[in-house]
Motif scaffolding. Structure first.
Motif, mmCIF file in Angstrom:
data_model
loop_
_atom_site.group_PDB
_atom_site.id
_atom_site.type_symbol
_atom_site.label_atom_id
_atom_site.label_comp_id
_atom_site.label_asym_id
_atom_site.label_seq_id
_atom_site.Cartn_x
_atom_site.Cartn_y
_atom_site.Cartn_z
ATOM 1 N N THR A 44 0.839 -1.179 0.000
ATOM 2 C CA THR A 44 0.000 0.000 0.000
ATOM 3 C C THR A 44 0.882 1.238 0.000
ATOM 4 O O THR A 44 2.054 1.180 0.339
ATOM 5 C CB THR A 44 -0.896 0.036 1.253
ATOM 6 O OG1 THR A 44 -0.062 0.049 2.417
ATOM 7 C CG2 THR A 44 -1.799 -1.177 1.306
ATOM 8 N N GLY A 45 0.330 2.353 -0.364
ATOM 9 C CA GLY A 45 1.110 3.582 -0.337
ATOM 10 C C GLY A 45 0.934 4.390 -1.595
ATOM 11 O O GLY A 45 0.348 3.952 -2.578
ATOM 12 N N ALA A 46 1.509 5.554 -1.574
ATOM 13 C CA ALA A 46 1.340 6.466 -2.689
ATOM 14 C C ALA A 46 2.151 6.025 -3.906
ATOM 15 O O ALA A 46 1.781 6.281 -5.043
ATOM 16 C CB ALA A 46 1.768 7.871 -2.266
ATOM 17 N N LYS A 118 1.845 -8.463 24.576
ATOM 18 C CA LYS A 118 0.434 -8.801 24.430
ATOM 19 C C LYS A 118 0.068 -8.605 22.973
ATOM 20 O O LYS A 118 0.955 -8.396 22.135
ATOM 21 C CB LYS A 118 -0.444 -7.954 25.349
ATOM 22 C CG LYS A 118 -0.353 -6.444 25.102
ATOM 23 C CD LYS A 118 -1.340 -5.673 25.963
ATOM 24 C CE LYS A 118 -1.109 -5.890 27.430
ATOM 25 N NZ LYS A 118 -2.032 -5.088 28.276
ATOM 26 N N ARG A 119 -1.210 -8.706 22.645
ATOM 27 C CA ARG A 119 -1.637 -8.558 21.247
ATOM 28 C C ARG A 119 -1.047 -7.286 20.653
ATOM 29 O O ARG A 119 -1.225 -6.191 21.197
ATOM 30 C CB ARG A 119 -3.168 -8.494 21.190
ATOM 31 C CG ARG A 119 -3.712 -8.193 19.810
ATOM 32 C CD ARG A 119 -5.223 -8.168 19.826
ATOM 33 N NE ARG A 119 -5.767 -7.734 18.559
ATOM 34 C CZ ARG A 119 -7.054 -7.690 18.270
ATOM 35 N NH1 ARG A 119 -7.948 -8.049 19.169
ATOM 36 N NH2 ARG A 119 -7.465 -7.281 17.100
ATOM 37 N N THR A 120 -0.339 -7.440 19.525
ATOM 38 C CA THR A 120 0.342 -6.301 18.903
ATOM 39 C C THR A 120 0.249 -6.405 17.388
ATOM 40 O O THR A 120 0.439 -7.483 16.818
ATOM 41 C CB THR A 120 1.827 -6.255 19.313
ATOM 42 O OG1 THR A 120 1.933 -6.229 20.740
ATOM 43 C CG2 THR A 120 2.507 -5.015 18.747
ATOM 44 N N ALA A 121 -0.032 -5.283 16.748
ATOM 45 C CA ALA A 121 -0.049 -5.215 15.288
ATOM 46 C C ALA A 121 1.289 -4.665 14.798
ATOM 47 O O ALA A 121 1.842 -3.741 15.402
ATOM 48 C CB ALA A 121 -1.189 -4.317 14.814
ATOM 49 N N TYR A 122 1.813 -5.255 13.722
ATOM 50 C CA TYR A 122 3.092 -4.808 13.153
ATOM 51 C C TYR A 122 2.902 -4.469 11.683
ATOM 52 O O TYR A 122 2.055 -5.030 10.992
ATOM 53 C CB TYR A 122 4.154 -5.903 13.283
ATOM 54 C CG TYR A 122 4.543 -6.193 14.719
ATOM 55 C CD1 TYR A 122 5.453 -5.385 15.400
ATOM 56 C CD2 TYR A 122 4.002 -7.288 15.384
ATOM 57 C CE1 TYR A 122 5.800 -5.646 16.706
ATOM 58 C CE2 TYR A 122 4.352 -7.560 16.705
ATOM 59 C CZ TYR A 122 5.251 -6.737 17.362
ATOM 60 O OH TYR A 122 5.588 -7.002 18.663
ATOM 61 N N GLN A 123 3.746 -3.548 11.223
ATOM 62 C CA GLN A 123 3.717 -3.179 9.815
ATOM 63 C C GLN A 123 5.111 -2.722 9.389
ATOM 64 O O GLN A 123 5.783 -1.997 10.121
ATOM 65 C CB GLN A 123 2.710 -2.055 9.560
ATOM 66 C CG GLN A 123 2.504 -1.744 8.086
ATOM 67 C CD GLN A 123 1.432 -0.680 7.869
ATOM 68 O OE1 GLN A 123 1.408 0.309 8.583
ATOM 69 N NE2 GLN A 123 0.569 -0.880 6.898
ATOM 70 N N CYS A 144 4.040 0.189 2.307
ATOM 71 C CA CYS A 144 3.954 -0.623 3.519
ATOM 72 C C CYS A 144 3.303 -1.970 3.246
ATOM 73 O O CYS A 144 2.502 -2.108 2.325
ATOM 74 C CB CYS A 144 3.140 0.105 4.596
ATOM 75 S SG CYS A 144 3.775 1.744 5.019
ATOM 76 N N THR A 145 3.655 -2.930 4.069
ATOM 77 C CA THR A 145 2.980 -4.214 4.019
ATOM 78 C C THR A 145 1.600 -4.058 4.648
ATOM 79 O O THR A 145 1.294 -3.042 5.275
ATOM 80 C CB THR A 145 3.753 -5.274 4.829
ATOM 81 O OG1 THR A 145 3.781 -4.863 6.205
ATOM 82 C CG2 THR A 145 5.178 -5.423 4.322
ATOM 83 N N THR A 146 0.777 -5.057 4.475
ATOM 84 C CA THR A 146 -0.470 -5.080 5.228
ATOM 85 C C THR A 146 -0.138 -5.254 6.703
ATOM 86 O O THR A 146 0.954 -5.690 7.064
ATOM 87 C CB THR A 146 -1.380 -6.230 4.762
ATOM 88 O OG1 THR A 146 -0.652 -7.454 4.875
ATOM 89 C CG2 THR A 146 -1.819 -6.018 3.322
ATOM 90 N N VAL A 147 -1.065 -4.910 7.560
ATOM 91 C CA VAL A 147 -0.835 -5.027 9.005
ATOM 92 C C VAL A 147 -0.860 -6.501 9.414
ATOM 93 O O VAL A 147 -1.746 -7.256 9.018
ATOM 94 C CB VAL A 147 -1.908 -4.238 9.786
ATOM 95 C CG1 VAL A 147 -1.762 -4.472 11.288
ATOM 96 C CG2 VAL A 147 -1.783 -2.750 9.469
ATOM 97 N N MET A 148 0.136 -6.899 10.204
ATOM 98 C CA MET A 148 0.239 -8.276 10.709
ATOM 99 C C MET A 148 -0.014 -8.240 12.209
ATOM 100 O O MET A 148 0.778 -7.661 12.960
ATOM 101 C CB MET A 148 1.629 -8.832 10.407
ATOM 102 C CG MET A 148 1.947 -8.903 8.924
ATOM 103 S SD MET A 148 3.731 -9.020 8.564
ATOM 104 C CE MET A 148 4.239 -7.305 8.805
#
Length: 243
Positions: A44-46, A118-123, A144-148
């Protein structure tokens, strides 16, 4: 209690300690605990120049204390590794906000290892040379990658048998003070699990229950809550020895 008398004998664990998971998992297969997942071609991104992430990331369901890894490189549209720019790793903890936690200035070969609490989103985001600054989850100057999203399970120790007191004890991590733990029992491998006892942890997240003198399988369970998945301990077998 068996009126003929008896003692609680040797306890055998049917489980094993959690091992470091450096596999990968596709978001579409998040119910599994292991496997390999490529970042995929989509970003994703411009920018629409075809720059893309290649590589893999580890399992999206892990035990508390385990590490999570994302490794690979950034390539141009023709598959050539990029030679400049920066790869950023952003993280958003449960009920938190996005923060940049790692930076790698060798985008052709990056390797990030973190330990989510704990639960964490990475990108992952790639910022090309001269593109200014950016943070993960910001797509104005980066691809960016999709959120993991990494889900973390609470860890319950193998229940310990105390023969003299006829009790089972255990502990929950991370901190789980003054909260409910359900002790379940099962008569055989493959049999259904039933609630045997319910107890509350101490201030240092330990629990204890009394058990009858009979052969049985036991495990401890805590429900999902506050950024953590449901936790289940390894199985303990209580064996009665007649003396």
């Amino acid at each position: 209690m068996d009126r003929r008398g008896g003692t609680i004998g040797a306890a055998v664990s049917l489980g094993t300690a959690a091992l470091l998971l450096i596999g990968g998992l596709s978001p579409a297969l998040a119910a599994a605990d292991s496997g390999d997942a490529p970042f995929g071609r989509a970003t994703t991104g411009a920018s629409t120049d075809g720059t893309q992430f290649v590589g893999k990331y580890s399992a999206l369901r892990i035990d508390f204390g385990q590490r999570w890894r994302a490794a690979g490189g950034v390539e141009s549209a023709d598959g050539t590794p990029v030679s400049g720019g920066t790869v950023l790793l952003g993280a958003k903890a449960w009920h938190g906000s996005w923060k940049q936690i790692r930076t790698d200035r060798t985008p052709a070969s990056f390797d990030f290892v973190v330990t989510p609490k704990k639960r964490t989103a990475y990108q992952l985001c790639y910022v090309a040379p001269g593109a200014g600054t950016s943070t993960a989850a910001s797509t104005d100057t980066a691809q960016c990658t999709t959120v993991m999203t990494v889900m973390v399970r609470r860890v319950l120790t193998l229940p310990v048998v105390h023969s003299a007191k006829r009790t089972l004890t255990g502990r929950v991590a991370p901190s789980y003070r003054h909260r409910r733990v359900v002790i379940q029992r099962s008569r055989c491998r493959g049999c259904e699990w039933h609630r045997a006892r319910t107890t509350v942890t101490t201030k240092d997240s330990r629990w204890q229950v009394r058990i009858p003198v009979r052969k049985m399988r036991y495990r401890a369970v805590v429900r999902a809550s506050r950024g953590y998945l449901r936790g289940v301990s390894p199985v303990q077998i209580v064996v009665v020895r007649r003396g």
